[in-house]
Design an enzyme around this catalytic site. Sequence first.
Site, PDB file in Angstrom:
ATOM      1  N   GLU A  85       0.865  -1.182   0.000  1.00  0.00           N
ATOM      2  CA  GLU A  85       0.000   0.000   0.000  1.00  0.00           C
ATOM      3  C   GLU A  85       0.897   1.224   0.000  1.00  0.00           C
ATOM      4  O   GLU A  85       1.853   1.313   0.774  1.00  0.00           O
ATOM      5  CB  GLU A  85      -0.902   0.001   1.225  1.00  0.00           C
ATOM      6  CG  GLU A  85      -1.938   1.104   1.236  1.00  0.00           C
ATOM      7  CD  GLU A  85      -2.908   0.981   2.397  1.00  0.00           C
ATOM      8  OE1 GLU A  85      -3.215   2.010   3.013  1.00  0.00           O
ATOM      9  OE2 GLU A  85      -3.342  -0.154   2.673  1.00  0.00           O
ATOM     10  N   HIS A 169      10.075  -3.397  -8.182  1.00  0.00           N
ATOM     11  CA  HIS A 169       8.850  -2.693  -8.560  1.00  0.00           C
ATOM     12  C   HIS A 169       7.630  -3.187  -7.786  1.00  0.00           C
ATOM     13  O   HIS A 169       6.583  -2.549  -7.800  1.00  0.00           O
ATOM     14  CB  HIS A 169       8.616  -2.786 -10.079  1.00  0.00           C
ATOM     15  CG  HIS A 169       8.176  -4.133 -10.571  1.00  0.00           C
ATOM     16  ND1 HIS A 169       9.021  -5.008 -11.221  1.00  0.00           N
ATOM     17  CD2 HIS A 169       6.975  -4.753 -10.548  1.00  0.00           C
ATOM     18  CE1 HIS A 169       8.360  -6.094 -11.558  1.00  0.00           C
ATOM     19  NE2 HIS A 169       7.117  -5.963 -11.165  1.00  0.00           N
ATOM     20  N   ASP A 202      16.246  -4.571 -10.745  1.00  0.00           N
ATOM     21  CA  ASP A 202      14.852  -4.620 -10.299  1.00  0.00           C
ATOM     22  C   ASP A 202      14.651  -5.710  -9.250  1.00  0.00           C
ATOM     23  O   ASP A 202      13.641  -6.418  -9.249  1.00  0.00           O
ATOM     24  CB  ASP A 202      13.912  -4.849 -11.482  1.00  0.00           C
ATOM     25  CG  ASP A 202      12.445  -4.598 -11.115  1.00  0.00           C
ATOM     26  OD1 ASP A 202      12.205  -3.927 -10.095  1.00  0.00           O
ATOM     27  OD2 ASP A 202      11.559  -5.094 -11.833  1.00  0.00           O
ATOM     28  N   GLY A 275       0.985 -10.058 -10.947  1.00  0.00           N
ATOM     29  CA  GLY A 275       0.925 -10.739  -9.663  1.00  0.00           C
ATOM     30  C   GLY A 275       1.991 -11.805  -9.526  1.00  0.00           C
ATOM     31  O   GLY A 275       2.345 -12.219  -8.420  1.00  0.00           O
ATOM     32  N   ASN A 276       2.539 -12.275 -10.666  1.00  0.00           N
ATOM     33  CA  ASN A 276       3.633 -13.244 -10.646  1.00  0.00           C
ATOM     34  C   ASN A 276       4.983 -12.588 -10.358  1.00  0.00           C
ATOM     35  O   ASN A 276       5.958 -13.274 -10.040  1.00  0.00           O
ATOM     36  CB  ASN A 276       3.748 -13.976 -11.986  1.00  0.00           C
ATOM     37  CG  ASN A 276       2.887 -15.222 -12.057  1.00  0.00           C
ATOM     38  OD1 ASN A 276       1.990 -15.319 -12.887  1.00  0.00           O
ATOM     39  ND2 ASN A 276       3.157 -16.187 -11.189  1.00  0.00           N
ATOM     40  N   SER A 277       5.058 -11.266 -10.497  1.00  0.00           N
ATOM     41  CA  SER A 277       6.329 -10.575 -10.325  1.00  0.00           C
ATOM     42  C   SER A 277       6.957 -10.902  -8.978  1.00  0.00           C
ATOM     43  O   SER A 277       6.310 -10.780  -7.933  1.00  0.00           O
ATOM     44  CB  SER A 277       6.133  -9.063 -10.437  1.00  0.00           C
ATOM     45  OG  SER A 277       5.810  -8.694 -11.750  1.00  0.00           O
ATOM     46  N   GLY A 334      34.980   3.901 -16.572  1.00  0.00           N
ATOM     47  CA  GLY A 334      34.670   5.207 -17.127  1.00  0.00           C
ATOM     48  C   GLY A 334      34.793   5.310 -18.632  1.00  0.00           C
ATOM     49  O   GLY A 334      35.358   6.281 -19.140  1.00  0.00           O
ATOM     50  N   VAL A 335      34.262   4.311 -19.336  1.00  0.00           N
ATOM     51  CA  VAL A 335      34.222   4.395 -20.793  1.00  0.00           C
ATOM     52  C   VAL A 335      32.807   4.122 -21.265  1.00  0.00           C
ATOM     53  O   VAL A 335      32.015   3.483 -20.571  1.00  0.00           O
ATOM     54  CB  VAL A 335      35.192   3.396 -21.472  1.00  0.00           C
ATOM     55  CG1 VAL A 335      36.628   3.682 -21.097  1.00  0.00           C
ATOM     56  CG2 VAL A 335      34.807   1.956 -21.141  1.00  0.00           C
TER      57      VAL A 335
END
Length: 545
Positions: A85, A169, A202, A275-277, A334-335
């Site tokens: 929530e 997420h 994620d 809902g499977n996430s 840094g490339v």
Amino acid sequence: MTPPTSGSWQRLRANRFASVLVILATLSLGILIGTVISSTVKGNEKQVSSSDATPLQIPEPKQLSNQFAQIAKQLEPAVVNINTESTMKHPSIKGRRGQQTPPDDDEDNQDDQDQGPGGGQDSPFQDFFDRFFGGQGGGGQMPQQDLRQRALGSGIIIDPKGYIITNDHVVDKADKIKVNLMGDPETVSYDATVIGVDKETDLAVIKINVKHDLPYAKLGNSEGVQVGDWVLALGSPFGLNSTMTAGIVSAKGRNIVPQRQFQQFIQTDAAINPGNSGGPLVDMAGEVIGINTAIFTTGGGYQGVGFALPSNTVIQVYNQLIAPDHKVSRGSIGVEFNAVANPAVARVYGVTTGVTVANVTPNGPAQKAGIQTGDTIVSVDGKPVKNGDELVADISARKPGSTAKVGFVRNGKEQSASVTIADRSKLYAARLGGGGEEQGEGGEGQPQPSKFGATVQNITPEMAQQLKLPNTKGVVVSNVKQDSFAESVGLGRGDVILEINKQPVTNEDDFRRIQGSLKSGADVVFLVRPRGRDNGTIFMAGTLP
């Protein structure tokens, strides 16, 4: 003609009556004989049938393949249902336009709102934001009060002490996280706390406190997965707890999310739905070889293609998130390079394998070691590097502060340099004006909000067409951080920034440069073409906190 006499007439009538009686008697006798014969035949048929037929019997139960059932019994107790929530704050509209939204913009956004998630089918803005930024465009007429939003997902217990892996997420921005365990009544739930999250993959680790050890799943080695292997997806699609679907691995190494280097997925046709996430993808050994993360769909539901993050990546991230710092640290030199190798580049630079450097971060490890734009990196510590994915995988897994011998080709001559690995987030925080993560090896990292709290992108001709812009000047706002400076002055997704403090903004580099030069307390004035207008500009201004 002489009429018959009465005596003849009487004899004729008597003969007719006798004939009728004879006929009726004959018919009755025939019916009686037929009935007897028919009954005899039927009796004979029943007698033959009952003597020749073999009675049926219920066979003994056979032991069919029960591997799926065994895996379900083993894994389902470790699969959890997650309910969250969160509070969706009404976007600040103070100073957003300086006037009411134009009627045409109102109409488009009202359509979006009426259609619910996904927006109206005719909304070019919704199509634009879904395609380039992965979310809704916002704007339009909205309730002025905060909204409560509920979400549903899945997770897998991987430690008996209550540690659970799920998707970021699923729990992102959640005020409350409730976990339901299999076998418990629906009214029984546990409060969960977030241990750590990794936006790049994620993934999130959450924990519930219980007084007893919990059933947990074992993570396998995803490198052993082959296309065609049977797999099972477990979770709570549409809130239907303890659901299991079966399929095969249909592909490996899928890179489906633009600008996310560390999300290379296992593709499966096992049904994965909303809902499977966060739920597990399981092999036939009963080991978790992936975390279900995404689906490819044009209708919002299962269409035969789902994606799971490989377990090897999950293990690496999990081990860092449960460490004292609760964050993932990745190395960088840094490339930047093109995400997709171009044969023309290889022909011009004379190197058919390796990674040709398109940009070197100023004062970064590569520049300090002498690596230049146009050099082609071919090895790291003697291990050949064939493409950008291999380079990123190798460097990002190294600890910041360690050194690596980088082999590269310049003007046809192979050279090497000792490069000190930097922390990705720290290396690129300065470039983004503080507080952001780098774009990453290959320039494929997700752009992050920084000092202003706004993420911007260069405007391509396709974007200009989608947004109905007259040209590609300026940068488009792709995201605004909640409670940030950008939100306070009224910047929103889809707005085009043309100038900052009278300085032209033609691309992302201009935006970062100007942003980085401003300090706390400075006045900031944006010249903006608001979303939904193909002409006309307004000022949005404020004092930088």
